[in-house]
Design an enzyme around this catalytic site. Structure first.
Site, PDB file in Angstrom:
ATOM      1  CG  ASP A   1      -0.315   0.067   2.521  1.00 32.92           C
ATOM      2  OD1 ASP A   1       0.932  -0.063   2.587  1.00 32.92           O
ATOM      3  OD2 ASP A   1      -1.027   0.253   3.522  1.00 32.92           O
ATOM      4  CB  SER A   2       4.604   1.722   0.074  1.00 31.24           C
ATOM      5  OG  SER A   2       4.875   0.538  -0.642  1.00 31.24           O
TER       6      SER A   2
ATOM      7  CG  ASP B   1       0.228  -4.080   1.977  1.00 33.54           C
ATOM      8  OD1 ASP B   1      -0.055  -4.826   2.939  1.00 33.54           O
ATOM      9  OD2 ASP B   1       0.949  -3.070   2.072  1.00 33.54           O
TER      10      ASP B   1
ATOM     11  CE  LYS C   1       2.882  -5.694   4.011  1.00 30.88           C
ATOM     12  NZ  LYS C   1       2.203  -4.705   4.895  1.00 30.88           N
TER      13      LYS C   1
ATOM     14  CD  GLU D   1       0.018  -1.465   8.092  1.00 34.67           C
ATOM     15  OE1 GLU D   1      -0.430  -0.734   9.010  1.00 34.67           O
ATOM     16  OE2 GLU D   1       0.631  -1.022   7.106  1.00 34.67           O
TER      17      GLU D   1
ATOM     18  CD  GLU E   1       7.419  -0.247   8.190  1.00 31.33           C
ATOM     19  OE1 GLU E   1       6.536  -1.002   7.745  1.00 31.33           O
ATOM     20  OE2 GLU E   1       7.599   0.914   7.769  1.00 31.33           O
TER      21      GLU E   1
END
Ligand code: KIV
Length: 283
Positions: free
Chosen positions: A61-62, A100, A130, A132, A199
């Site tokens: 999502d970056s 993501d 993925k 979070e 991270e």
């Protein structure tokens, strides 16, 4: 490491044997072989990274920052990420591709998480998702895994919670921070994830978590003791203009190369040097 020494993929000509799978992440951890990952958002970079033998590509999502130019990852949507993920998944033959889940696509609970994961798997050709969060995402991870979809966890600094965390703050510091990080890591493992991103965590703490877990840990600024490393490719290749996190090693300066190329092209067009006879078609 030579292609032949790799425990999977590498020089193998059989496409079925060539693909990196979740079991290879596990095997790499057991054999002490480091796992390499980069983000990718398009077919051109994905083909190059695949050819280089990068084990996994994350369509992060970056992309909210690197492709769409938002200030944070929060606004990026599934509709924006799905075409990028499809482009990457269709470009590779060996790399394991991870989609993501963006902010707002799984926090409401396991049903929402599974629906979002199903959408990525059906519409993109990715091999895993993925998301979070550690303890707070336990039920979501468990539900997605129970549907047969591999999940990579992501703990420590989680950019989707950057406002809740008070900015880009190193996680896992102090006794409470360490305990929380370990609890999150254990929750992700127990929920059935095949790997977990740590991270912006101090190296010594990441090393302890890596020792405690049976699944591989993937560092994004969490030091050398993790089982693998992951970087945002535009930071890593010197494409990003502006501030780069201190944990990034830059392996190229393609931003400067492109800048010089664009200036040279503009000069050649303005002066009539381009196009030259060899660039023209005859009648
Ligand atoms: O979106 C992303 O690129 C990420 C990595 C930095 C872990 O989530």
């Amino acid at each position: 490491m030579s292609e032949q020494e790799r425990p999977y993929g590498g020089g193998n000509d059989d496409p079925a044997l060539k693909r990196v799978r979740t079991r290879h992440f596990q095997r790499a951890k057991q054999n002490g072989i480091k796992i390499t990952g980069l983000t990718s958002y398009d077919c051109l970079s994905a083909r190059i990274f695949d050819e280089a033998g990068i084990d996994f590509l994350l369509v992060g999502d970056s992309a909210g920052n690197t492709v769409f130019g938002y200030d944070t990852t929060l606004p990026v949507t599934m509709d924006e990420l799905i075409p990028l993920t499809r482009a990457v998944a269709h470009a590779v033959s060996r790399a394991f591709v991870i989609a993501d889940l963006p902010f707002g696509s799984y926090e409401n609970g396991p049903d929402e998480a599974l629906n979002s994961a199903l959408r990525f798997m059906k519409e993109t050709g990715a091999h895993a998702v993925k998301l979070e969060g550690g303890e707070r995402s336990y039920k979501q991870i468990k539900r997605i895994v129970s549907a047969g979809i591999p999940v990579m966890g992501h703990i420590g600094f989680t950019p989707q919670s950057e406002h809740g965390l008070g900015g880009h703050v190193i996680q896992g510091r102090g006794d409470d921070g360490e305990q929380q990080l370990l609890a999150d890591a254990k929750a992700v493992e127990k929920a059935g994830a095949f790997a977990v991103v740590l991270e912006m965590v101090p190296s010594a703490i990441a090393g302890k978590v890596t020792q405690e877990l049976s699944i591989p840990t993937i560092s994004v600024g969490a030091g050398p003791e993790c089982d693998g490393q992951l970087l945002v490719w535009s930071d890593w290749a010197g494409f990003t203009r502006g501030r780069i996190p201190r944990f990034v090693k830059q392996y190229a300066q393609i931003g400067e190369t492109l800048l010089e190329a664009a200036r040279a092209y503009r000069d050649d067009v303005e002066s009539g040097v381009y196009p030259a006879p060899e660039h023209e078609y005859s009648e």
